[in-house]
Design a protein around this motif. Structure first.
Motif, PDB file in Angstrom:
ATOM      1  N   GLY A 116       0.785  -1.217   0.000  1.00 59.74           N
ATOM      2  CA  GLY A 116       0.000   0.000   0.000  1.00 59.74           C
ATOM      3  C   GLY A 116       0.820   1.272   0.000  1.00 59.74           C
ATOM      4  O   GLY A 116       2.049   1.226   0.038  1.00 59.74           O
ATOM      5  N   THR A 117       0.128   2.405  -0.058  1.00 56.61           N
ATOM      6  CA  THR A 117       0.641   3.768  -0.143  1.00 56.61           C
ATOM      7  C   THR A 117       1.522   3.919  -1.385  1.00 56.61           C
ATOM      8  O   THR A 117       1.626   3.004  -2.210  1.00 56.61           O
ATOM      9  CB  THR A 117       1.353   4.209   1.156  1.00 56.61           C
ATOM     10  OG1 THR A 117       1.510   5.622   1.155  1.00 56.61           O
ATOM     11  CG2 THR A 117       2.686   3.513   1.345  1.00 56.61           C
ATOM     12  N   ASP A 118       2.172   5.070  -1.550  1.00 55.43           N
ATOM     13  CA  ASP A 118       3.014   5.285  -2.728  1.00 55.43           C
ATOM     14  C   ASP A 118       4.400   4.671  -2.521  1.00 55.43           C
ATOM     15  O   ASP A 118       4.769   4.289  -1.407  1.00 55.43           O
ATOM     16  CB  ASP A 118       3.139   6.784  -3.027  1.00 55.43           C
ATOM     17  CG  ASP A 118       3.775   7.548  -1.869  1.00 55.43           C
ATOM     18  OD1 ASP A 118       5.015   7.578  -1.784  1.00 55.43           O
ATOM     19  OD2 ASP A 118       3.023   8.108  -1.030  1.00 55.43           O
ATOM     20  N   GLU A 119       5.170   4.582  -3.588  1.00 54.46           N
ATOM     21  CA  GLU A 119       6.453   3.885  -3.548  1.00 54.46           C
ATOM     22  C   GLU A 119       7.421   4.499  -2.538  1.00 54.46           C
ATOM     23  O   GLU A 119       8.038   3.790  -1.732  1.00 54.46           O
ATOM     24  CB  GLU A 119       7.088   3.884  -4.948  1.00 54.46           C
ATOM     25  CG  GLU A 119       8.433   3.177  -5.041  1.00 54.46           C
ATOM     26  CD  GLU A 119       8.353   1.680  -4.786  1.00 54.46           C
ATOM     27  OE1 GLU A 119       9.404   1.055  -4.542  1.00 54.46           O
ATOM     28  OE2 GLU A 119       7.232   1.118  -4.833  1.00 54.46           O
ATOM     29  N   HIS A 120       7.568   5.814  -2.562  1.00 50.06           N
ATOM     30  CA  HIS A 120       8.511   6.462  -1.639  1.00 50.06           C
ATOM     31  C   HIS A 120       8.099   6.234  -0.189  1.00 50.06           C
ATOM     32  O   HIS A 120       8.940   5.889   0.659  1.00 50.06           O
ATOM     33  CB  HIS A 120       8.592   7.960  -1.937  1.00 50.06           C
ATOM     34  CG  HIS A 120       9.423   8.718  -0.939  1.00 50.06           C
ATOM     35  ND1 HIS A 120      10.808   8.675  -0.951  1.00 50.06           N
ATOM     36  CD2 HIS A 120       9.068   9.518   0.117  1.00 50.06           C
ATOM     37  CE1 HIS A 120      11.270   9.416   0.034  1.00 50.06           C
ATOM     38  NE2 HIS A 120      10.240   9.940   0.698  1.00 50.06           N
TER      39      HIS A 120
ATOM     40  N   LYS B 210      11.763   2.690   8.497  1.00 52.36           N
ATOM     41  CA  LYS B 210      11.524   3.087   9.886  1.00 52.36           C
ATOM     42  C   LYS B 210      11.171   1.884  10.753  1.00 52.36           C
ATOM     43  O   LYS B 210      11.623   1.765  11.899  1.00 52.36           O
ATOM     44  CB  LYS B 210      10.374   4.104   9.935  1.00 52.36           C
ATOM     45  CG  LYS B 210      10.678   5.442   9.296  1.00 52.36           C
ATOM     46  CD  LYS B 210      11.608   6.272  10.162  1.00 52.36           C
ATOM     47  CE  LYS B 210      11.770   7.673   9.598  1.00 52.36           C
ATOM     48  NZ  LYS B 210      12.700   8.494  10.415  1.00 52.36           N
ATOM     49  N   ILE B 211      10.361   0.988  10.218  1.00 56.91           N
ATOM     50  CA  ILE B 211       9.969  -0.204  10.963  1.00 56.91           C
ATOM     51  C   ILE B 211      11.188  -1.078  11.256  1.00 56.91           C
ATOM     52  O   ILE B 211      11.345  -1.604  12.363  1.00 56.91           O
ATOM     53  CB  ILE B 211       8.897  -0.994  10.176  1.00 56.91           C
ATOM     54  CG1 ILE B 211       7.568  -0.220  10.205  1.00 56.91           C
ATOM     55  CG2 ILE B 211       8.712  -2.405  10.741  1.00 56.91           C
ATOM     56  CD1 ILE B 211       6.524  -0.735   9.242  1.00 56.91           C
TER      57      ILE B 211
ATOM     58  N   GLY C 227      -4.176   5.012   6.637  1.00 58.50           N
ATOM     59  CA  GLY C 227      -2.979   5.802   6.368  1.00 58.50           C
ATOM     60  C   GLY C 227      -1.855   5.580   7.364  1.00 58.50           C
ATOM     61  O   GLY C 227      -0.965   6.443   7.503  1.00 58.50           O
ATOM     62  N   SER C 228      -1.844   4.438   8.041  1.00 58.11           N
ATOM     63  CA  SER C 228      -0.849   4.189   9.093  1.00 58.11           C
ATOM     64  C   SER C 228       0.586   4.207   8.585  1.00 58.11           C
ATOM     65  O   SER C 228       1.489   4.687   9.276  1.00 58.11           O
ATOM     66  CB  SER C 228      -1.132   2.850   9.775  1.00 58.11           C
ATOM     67  OG  SER C 228      -2.399   2.850  10.388  1.00 58.11           O
ATOM     68  N   LEU C 229       0.817   3.686   7.392  1.00 55.58           N
ATOM     69  CA  LEU C 229       2.184   3.683   6.864  1.00 55.58           C
ATOM     70  C   LEU C 229       2.644   5.104   6.563  1.00 55.58           C
ATOM     71  O   LEU C 229       3.834   5.417   6.678  1.00 55.58           O
ATOM     72  CB  LEU C 229       2.266   2.813   5.606  1.00 55.58           C
ATOM     73  CG  LEU C 229       1.968   1.322   5.786  1.00 55.58           C
ATOM     74  CD1 LEU C 229       2.244   0.564   4.489  1.00 55.58           C
ATOM     75  CD2 LEU C 229       2.780   0.729   6.932  1.00 55.58           C
TER      76      LEU C 229
ATOM     77  N   ILE D  23       3.852   6.361   9.948  1.00 55.97           N
ATOM     78  CA  ILE D  23       5.126   5.739  10.315  1.00 55.97           C
ATOM     79  C   ILE D  23       6.270   6.313   9.498  1.00 55.97           C
ATOM     80  O   ILE D  23       7.366   6.561  10.013  1.00 55.97           O
ATOM     81  CB  ILE D  23       5.048   4.207  10.142  1.00 55.97           C
ATOM     82  CG1 ILE D  23       4.105   3.607  11.180  1.00 55.97           C
ATOM     83  CG2 ILE D  23       6.434   3.567  10.254  1.00 55.97           C
ATOM     84  CD1 ILE D  23       3.834   2.136  11.010  1.00 55.97           C
ATOM     85  N   ALA D  24       6.008   6.570   8.225  1.00 57.43           N
ATOM     86  CA  ALA D  24       7.047   7.103   7.330  1.00 57.43           C
ATOM     87  C   ALA D  24       7.340   8.576   7.590  1.00 57.43           C
ATOM     88  O   ALA D  24       8.347   9.100   7.107  1.00 57.43           O
ATOM     89  CB  ALA D  24       6.627   6.903   5.880  1.00 57.43           C
ATOM     90  N   GLY D  25       6.444   9.247   8.328  1.00 54.23           N
ATOM     91  CA  GLY D  25       6.642  10.667   8.586  1.00 54.23           C
ATOM     92  C   GLY D  25       5.982  11.576   7.564  1.00 54.23           C
ATOM     93  O   GLY D  25       6.124  12.796   7.629  1.00 54.23           O
ATOM     94  N   LYS D  26       5.252  10.981   6.631  1.00 51.71           N
ATOM     95  CA  LYS D  26       4.557  11.774   5.622  1.00 51.71           C
ATOM     96  C   LYS D  26       3.396  12.546   6.243  1.00 51.71           C
ATOM     97  O   LYS D  26       3.071  13.660   5.826  1.00 51.71           O
ATOM     98  CB  LYS D  26       4.035  10.853   4.509  1.00 51.71           C
ATOM     99  CG  LYS D  26       3.291  11.571   3.392  1.00 51.71           C
ATOM    100  CD  LYS D  26       2.830  10.586   2.320  1.00 51.71           C
ATOM    101  CE  LYS D  26       2.060  11.278   1.202  1.00 51.71           C
ATOM    102  NZ  LYS D  26       1.627  10.307   0.162  1.00 51.71           N
TER     103      LYS D  26
END
Length: 249
Positions: free
Chosen positions: A111-115, A123-124, A192-194, A197-200
């Motif tokens: 899920g989410t976008d590639e970056h 991060k995980i 939108g959890s990832l 976590i990614a800081g987006k």
């Protein structure tokens, strides 16, 4: 489904966050060869299921539905069969990663976008070094790409498949490929959890959480992915939920 309360026909689990984590841990440790489909449902999903027959079927065939929203908790209290607390996809994911770090569980992230996908997995890996990354892929799949991704997940045999393609699309995607994902132990959508976590996306401050206003924080500050309905339009269903679940008898 044991230990549930029905809100507008949706059977919500009454388990707390810790109890839900323990329940999933027991499923993993049992070695039962069955895909466990968990759904985190909020008032928006509950209202959508009233007119979406496929979603309604998916919800009733799910193994567990957690109350991802204070509205669900309040509706259960209004009904006289209270749910103790919310169990959101984000909080559950963090609990399972922490548990997985102790027990060496494997996760596949879809899920989410590639970056953002790359950054979230990075991060995980930093925070939970004992978690095994079974694989990852962004959520922008074409129909031609889907069979290969499903085959990759099946071959990886992760303990958890985490899907971040938005609700209810994530659960419809899982339902579509349920039989082909038989080697996965647990699957659930995390919204939108990832991104968080990614800081987006910046997580809601503690005071917003204490006041059960994460939804308002997301409404104001969180960006909306291209192709998705605006959060303001999505929140328009909340008055319908309040009326149907808490006012109308």
């Amino acid at each position: 489904m044991a230990g549930t309360v029905s809100i507008l026909g949706v059977p919500f689990s009454k388990l707390t966050l810790n109890e839900t984590t323990l329940h999933l841990t027991k499923h993993i440790q049992s070695g039962e060869p069955k895909l466990f489909h968990l759904i985190t449902a909020n008032p928006e999903i509950t209202i959508t299921s009233q007119s979406d027959e496929l979603l309604r079927t998916i919800l009733h065939e799910a193994d567990l539905i957690t109350p991802d929203g204070i509205g669900i908790v309040l509706a259960s209290r209004r009904k006289g069969d209270p749910i103790a607390e919310r169990v959101t996809g984000y909080e559950l994911l963090l609990e399972l990663l922490a548990q997985g770090n102790k027990l060496g569980w494997s996760f596949y992230f879809l899920g989410t976008d590639e970056h953002t996908s790359c950054k979230a997995v990075e991060k995980i890996t930093e925070r939970y070094p004992n978690v095994k990354i079974a694989g990852r892929h962004n959520g922008f799949l074409t129909k031609d790409e889907e069979p290969a991704i499903v085959a990759e997940i099946q071959h990886a045999q992760p303990d958890f498949l985490i899907v971040a393609m938005g609700a209810p699309y994530s659960d419809k995607w899982v339902y579509k490929h349920k039989q082909a994902l038989s080697q996965v132990k647990v699957v659930f959508g995390v919204g939108g959890s990832l991104d968080v976590i990614a800081g987006k996306v910046t997580p809601a401050p503690a005071i917003w959480k204490k006041l059960n206003l994460e939804w308002l924080h997301r409404l104001i500050f969180a960006p909306v992915a291209k192709g998705q309905k605006s959060r303001w339009r999505r929140q328009a269903v909340l008055p319908k939920f309040v009326y149907r679940a808490m006012i109308r008898k």
